[in-house]
Design an enzyme around this catalytic site. Structure first.
Site, PDB file in Angstrom:
ATOM      1  N   CYS A 160       7.144  -1.064   6.437  1.00 12.04           N
ATOM      2  CA  CYS A 160       7.454  -0.986   7.873  1.00 12.04           C
ATOM      3  C   CYS A 160       8.089   0.358   8.165  1.00 12.04           C
ATOM      4  O   CYS A 160       9.263   0.460   8.554  1.00 12.04           O
ATOM      5  CB  CYS A 160       8.373  -2.122   8.260  1.00 12.04           C
ATOM      6  SG  CYS A 160       7.616  -3.689   7.908  1.00 12.04           S
ATOM      7  N   GLU A 161       7.365   1.378   7.905  1.00 10.73           N
ATOM      8  CA  GLU A 161       7.792   2.774   8.051  1.00 10.73           C
ATOM      9  C   GLU A 161       6.511   3.569   8.225  1.00 10.73           C
ATOM     10  O   GLU A 161       5.444   3.098   7.885  1.00 10.73           O
ATOM     11  CB  GLU A 161       8.429   3.297   6.756  1.00 10.73           C
ATOM     12  CG  GLU A 161       9.628   2.570   6.314  1.00 10.73           C
ATOM     13  CD  GLU A 161      10.906   3.342   6.518  1.00 10.73           C
ATOM     14  OE1 GLU A 161      10.835   4.536   6.860  1.00 10.73           O
ATOM     15  OE2 GLU A 161      11.961   2.735   6.322  1.00 10.73           O
TER      16      GLU A 161
END
Ligand code: LLP
Length: 441
Positions: free
Chosen positions: A365-366
């Site tokens: 989640c980046e």
């Protein structure tokens, strides 16, 4: 590019160490670190041979932080190298692997009392002292040891290598070592000589990592020889070892051209000998600590391609294709940390033309982009992607971010594949966690 024992087999698959990578992915799952044993062995041997030929009184310490497992420690030991460890944990793993302690060197810029005690108790070959506090703490530790403990000092030569700012360490403004120019290095040596249980064995520096020429190493050699001369003049002792650390770069891209081991050795030993001759100093042991140069190109990470998405962009003819893989910054944080670059190929289409420019995205989640705008064969969901040159600082810097399971590592050689690191399991994620009683129920 094909590195080490990599080749393309009759099915058009990438092969490493005689193993079909598509089969490896099937058998062991992805992400998977594939480690080419023959390449590590050849690198150890060739690096050593390059220096043996030109400067026989040399000692090579593998910088274990680059990739330390029981298996890799065993391999470098079998190849006759020594090893550097930079923490209690690295020392522990090295000893568990059966490394003779006298072939280990202990590093660290802020060693704890426990680390120094462990180094002394287990009998490591030498400790590289980073600072004045460490001298005093070590003096307390060795008071009770019934033997002399060999030490080097880490000096800061004040040279600035051309590499990413986060992996430069030779410049004056660094947390590492004792400054030469301001007299700290000499002062430290004088203090060490006052402590009867310490045996001063030499000077050390490490100027930086992924250096693609030998220029800064040569400057450092010159400065370190001057330090040697100053120490000899000021204290009357002969300094047994000059250690110039690691740093030699590798090929992350086909366009990278690091010096060959022979070219590097030629330049380093020539500068060393001429500086020593000029200073009229007898040849000391030349110590080195290559990490990346011995293992990086021996590692390839296999991933499975999942989602493929083309989006509008203002660059590149208006569109970019994101190819998402089943790993990312948790198994390779280097692009995020150092803007590192990599090459890759579709392992099951290794014989096809790489004419699709895509961006390889991780699944965290980046914005964990592993490789921007890289050419590969037409990608499809389910294909196996092989990212090259991941043998150094990938496994060692892996994390559980987003609670990802750290990948397995498999050692390949002549058609055999052996697991050397098992894939983490979901149970591992909570094994060290404690749910306080008051939160239960
Ligand atoms: N000796 C000392 C004291 C070191 O600190 C290092 C690396 C080495 C030897 C080995 O350097 P090499 O030959 O591998 O360049 N995580 C970064 C690299 C950090 C290097 C730290 N020290 C990366 O992924 O690029």
């Amino acid at each position: 590019m094909l590195l080490g024992t990599q080749s393309v087999n009759a099915q058009g698959h990438l092969e490493i160490g005689g193993c079909d990578t598509v089969e490896l992915a099937k058998e062991f799952g992805t992400p998977l670190y594939v480690i080419d044993e023959a390449t590590i062995r050849a690198n150890c041997r060739n690096y050593k041979a390059a220096f043996d030929k030109r400067y026989p009184q040399n000692r090579i310490y593998y910088a274990s932080k680059a990739f330390l497992t029981l298996a890799t420690a065993r391999i470098v030991m079998q190849e006759g190298l020594n090893m550097d460890v930079a923490s209690m944990g690295e020392l522990y793993v090295a000893l568990q692997a059966g490394c003779p302690p006298e072939r280990l060197a202990m590093h660290g810029n802020n060693k704890s009392l426990r680390e120094l005690e462990m180094a002394v108790e287990t009998g490591v070959g030498h400790i590289v002292i980073d600072n004045f506090l460490e001298i005093e703490v070590l003096a307390g530790v060795v008071k009770n040891a019934n033997r002399k403990v060999e030490v080097l000092i880490r000096a800061t030569p004040g040279v600035d290598p051309h590499t990413h700012r986060l992996i430069r360490t030779g410049q004056a403004d660094t947390k590492f070592g004792l400054n030469i120019a301001d007299g700290s290095a000499l002062k430290a040596v004088k203090r060490i000589l006052e402590i009867p249980e310490l045996s001063f064995q030499g000077v050390h520096c490490h100027i930086g990592s992924q250096l693609l020429d030998s220029e800064t190493h040569e400057q450092a050699v010159e400065i370190m020889v001057n330090l040697l001369a100053t120490i000899q003049k000021e204290t009357g002792i002969t300094v047994p070892e000059i250690n110039i650390g690691g740093g030699l770069g590798v090929r992350y891209l086909s366009s990278h051209e690091p010096p060959s081991y022979d070219a590097f050795a030629e330049r380093i030993t020539n500068s060393l000998k001429s500086a020593l001759d000029r200073a009229g100093i007898a040849y000391p042991i030349l110590g080195q600590e290559p990490g990346r140069a011995l293992v990086a190109e021996a590692g390839t990470t296999l991933y499975t391609i999942g989602s493929i998405k083309t989006v509008p962009t203002t660059e590149q003819a208006g569109k970019r294709t994101y190819v998402a893989i089943d790993g990312g910054m948790s198994d390779n944080p280097r692009p995020q940390l150092y803007e590192s670059v990599y090459e890759c190929m579709v392992a099951n289409k290794a014989d096809q033309t790489a004419d699709n420019i895509v961006t390889i995205a991780g699944k965290h989640c980046e914005t964990d982009i592993l490789i921007w705008n890289t050419p590969i064969a037409q990608p499809e969901t389910g294909d196996i992607l092989a990212v090259q040159t991941t043998g150094a600082y990938n496994h060692g810097m892996a994390s559980n971010y987003n609670r990802f399971l750290r990948p397995a590592a498999v050692l390949v050689n002549e058609g055999n594949a052996d697991i050397i690191v098992a894939r983490e399991r979901l149970e591992n994620l909570t094994q060290n966690e404690v749910l306080p009683e008051r939160l239960k129920g």
